[in-house]
Write an enzyme that holds these catalytic residues in place. Structure first.
Site, short mmCIF file in Angstrom:
data_model
loop_
_atom_site.label_atom_id
_atom_site.label_comp_id
_atom_site.label_asym_id
_atom_site.label_seq_id
_atom_site.Cartn_x
_atom_site.Cartn_y
_atom_site.Cartn_z
N LYS A 177 -1.10 -2.95 4.56
CA LYS A 177 -0.24 -3.44 5.92
C LYS A 177 -1.48 -4.24 6.70
CE LYS A 177 3.74 -1.94 5.31
NZ LYS A 177 4.96 -2.38 5.24
N LYS A 203 -0.40 -1.13 -3.14
CA LYS A 203 0.92 -2.36 -3.53
C LYS A 203 0.97 -3.45 -2.60
CE LYS A 203 5.42 -2.14 -3.16
NZ LYS A 203 6.15 -2.97 -1.91
N ASP A 205 2.91 -6.19 -0.35
CA ASP A 205 4.31 -6.13 0.32
C ASP A 205 5.25 -7.14 -0.16
OD1 ASP A 205 6.32 -4.92 1.69
OD2 ASP A 205 4.77 -4.63 3.35
N GLU A 206 6.67 -6.83 0.09
CA GLU A 206 7.58 -7.80 -0.72
C GLU A 206 7.38 -9.16 -0.61
OE1 GLU A 206 8.23 -5.49 1.65
OE2 GLU A 206 9.05 -6.57 3.42
N HIS A 295 10.44 -4.29 -5.99
CA HIS A 295 10.85 -3.81 -4.77
C HIS A 295 12.35 -4.50 -4.46
CE1 HIS A 295 11.11 -4.28 -0.46
NE2 HIS A 295 9.88 -3.68 -0.44
N LYS A 335 12.24 5.52 7.30
CA LYS A 335 12.79 4.87 8.23
C LYS A 335 13.96 4.28 7.81
CE LYS A 335 9.73 0.96 7.29
NZ LYS A 335 8.49 0.17 7.33
O1 LIG Z 1 6.55 -1.97 3.30
C1 LIG Z 1 7.46 -1.16 2.93
C2 LIG Z 1 7.28 0.50 3.50
O2 LIG Z 1 6.07 0.49 4.47
P1 LIG Z 1 5.46 1.64 5.34
O3 LIG Z 1 5.36 3.02 4.50
O4 LIG Z 1 4.72 1.25 6.20
O5 LIG Z 1 6.92 1.98 6.17
C3 LIG Z 1 8.49 -1.09 2.06
O6 LIG Z 1 8.78 -2.61 2.19
C4 LIG Z 1 9.62 -0.38 2.17
O7 LIG Z 1 9.56 0.72 1.45
C5 LIG Z 1 10.99 -0.88 1.83
O8 LIG Z 1 12.18 -0.12 1.62
P2 LIG Z 1 12.81 0.41 0.45
O9 LIG Z 1 11.79 1.30 -0.37
O10 LIG Z 1 13.73 1.53 0.98
O11 LIG Z 1 13.27 -0.49 -0.35
MG LIG Z 2 7.87 -3.74 2.70
#
Ligand SMILES: O=C(COP(=O)(O)O)[C@H](O)[C@H](O)COP(=O)(O)O
Ligand SMILES: [Mg+2]
Length: 486
Positions: A177, A203, A205-206, A295, A335
């Protein structure tokens, strides 16, 4: 409810004009599905004035051979065999106007080893069909004969653990992040700190691909430098999911090949690349000894509402066939959407050799996996060290626990954030292995561990009370009922 066959036979059946689907042979209440049939369970909500049997027959028709009017060319085919058959319709308990429709499809209707082909029928035109207010694909029974036409997870949980030399505890990860904006060098620093502090994985992020602020090669180079340094510093195997998602298949292969050249043990793709691209990458991953992380970006646009779309349990099944090794499958406590019982069902689909029917977890059918490898579920989205006892209890041991903000937002820095998570996890695993009631004693176990670990102490002070308590939108709104065996 009329549970009789209404199929018109003989010459009358092929008279030109419009005929109800239930009369064309798409409603066969006496039909007993064959072991080789694919079965789909839809939740249908017909328009006012449309009865549920006709609606179910229409779904069977439009997702297999039918069109809106009789066509004589049916007679050039083995039409009775190729017609999907709605064979059972039950009212959804406590949900007036909604029905569960069971539909059986002959194996011959599907190309072996192609999710694209399967989905073009099962979630094709039928979701826009006017006589329905809403339609949801709740579950599918995929027969062994069909499962065996797919490769399955490229690496699988057992081999992943062997490659990582990590046994007996969940794996730990972190999403870098902020999601967007870091330069390659700063990005690599985050990766190094998190891995050095005790995580197994970091990892992308998406939505990190190859933007102007950080082109993909920069990211890969700095990330792999960080992985190598962290491995040297800790003596542990480390990885970082390099997201190879791109605009074309050629670009994805180029990125994945560079990741392999640099020695990465894992690459990542997003669900939004599409089923065919996912299957291609799974084949590439198997050829290149690579773990393939998925993801599920985008899934909530169609998985989240009870009455319309596709349940995530079905997506999880398709992804196990397609050949994914890691799949985001929910956290329960974090969340993002995640009813505990429903999430448990997703995890079982990832990790079991065979799923017995378990209505309380949303599993409507016995599902054989016929020796396909197992997928590692990934729990990610708003989780932190203070929830470690709940995470272990809900999600078990074969899981990646992934803390993004919950590592990088630590007040003492990223390494400290990683250490807090590693110490919390190891304390909880030790308590479990000692036979303690770690779920109830969790806060106490963490507090005790924090006495000799200031990063954990700071994590608990910062986030200990953070919880996301909202009502689930995808918990079953019906009490599970024992189903008739097929
Ligand atoms: O970036 C994050 C989590 O970041 P953080 O840990 O800061 O909240 C992911 O994209 C989520 O996991 C996606 O959701 P899911 O895994 O439910 O598909
Ligand atoms: Mg994410």
């Amino acid at each position: 409810m009329n549970q009789q066959s209404l199929t018109v036979t003989g010459k009358e059946r092929y008279r030109s004009g419009v005929m109800e689907y239930r009369k064309m042979g798409y409603w066969e209440p006496d039909y007993v599905p064959k072991d080789t049939d694919i079965i789909a369970l839809f939740r249908i909500t017909p328009q006012d004035g449309v009865d549920e049997i006709e609606a179910a027959a229409a779904v069977a028709g439009e997702s297999s051979t039918a069109t809106w009017t009789v066509v004589w060319t049916d007679r050039l085919t083995a039409a009775e065999k190729y017609r999907a058959k709605a064979y059972r319709v039950d009212p959804v308990p406590n949900a007036p106007g909604s029905f569960f429709a069971y539909i059986a499809y002959d194996l011959d209707l599907f190309e072996p080893g192609s999710i694209a082909n399967l989905t073009a029928s099962i979630i094709g035109n039928v979701f826009g069909f006017k006589p329905l207010k809403a339609l949801r694909l709740e579950d599918m029974r995929l027969p062994t004969a069909y499962v065996k036409t797919f490769q399955g997870p490229a690496t699988g949980i057992v081999v992943e653990r062997e490659r990582l030399n990590c046994f007996g505890r969940p794996l730990l990860g972190a999403t870098v992040k902020p999601k967007l904006g870091l330069s390659g060098r700063n990005y690599g620093r985050v990766v190094y700190e998190a891995l050095k502090g005790g995580l197994d994985f970091t990892k992308d992020d998406e939505n990190i691909n190859s933007q102007p602020f950080m082109h993909w090669r920069d990211r890969f180079l700095y990330c792999m430098e960080a992985v190598n340094k962290a491995q040297a510093a800790t003596g542990e195997v480390k990885g970082t999911y390099l997201n190879v998602t791109a605009g074309t298949m050629e670009d994805m292969y180029e990125r994945a090949e560079f990741a392999a050249e640099l020695g990465s043990c894992i690459v990542m793709i997003d669900l939004v690349i599409g089923y065919t691209a996912i299957q291609s990458m799974a084949k590439w991953a198997r050829r290149n000894d690579m773990i393939l992380h998925l993801h599920r970006a985008g899934h909530s646009t169609y998985t989240r509402q009870r009455i319309h779309g596709v349940s995530f349990r079905v997506i999880a099944k398709w992804m196990r066939l397609a050949g994914i090794d890691h799949i985001h499958a929910g956290t329960v406590v974090g969340k993002l959407e995640g009813d505990p019982a429903t999430t448990r069902g997703y995890y079982d689909i990832c990790r079991e050799d065979h799923n017995p029917q378990k209505l309380e977890h949303g599993i409507f059918f016995d599902q054989p996996w016929a020796s396909l490898n197992k997928m590692m579920p990934v729990a990610s989205g708003g989780i932190h060290a203070g929830q470690m006892h709940q995470l272990l209890d809900h999600l078990g041991e074969d899981v990646v626990l992934q803390f993004g903000g919950g590592t990088i937002g630590h007040p003492m820095g990223i390494q400290a954030g990683a250490t807090a998570n590693r110490v919390a996890l190891e304390a909880m695993i030790m308590a479990r292995n000692e036979g303690r009631d770690y779920l109830h004693e969790g806060p106490e176990i963490l507090a005790k561990a924090a006495q000799s670990c200031s990063p954990l102490k700071a994590a608990l002070e910062t986030w200990g009370n953070v919880a996301f308590n909202y009502e689930s939108t995808d918990a079953p709104d019906f009490a599970p009922v024992a189903s008739v065996s097929m």
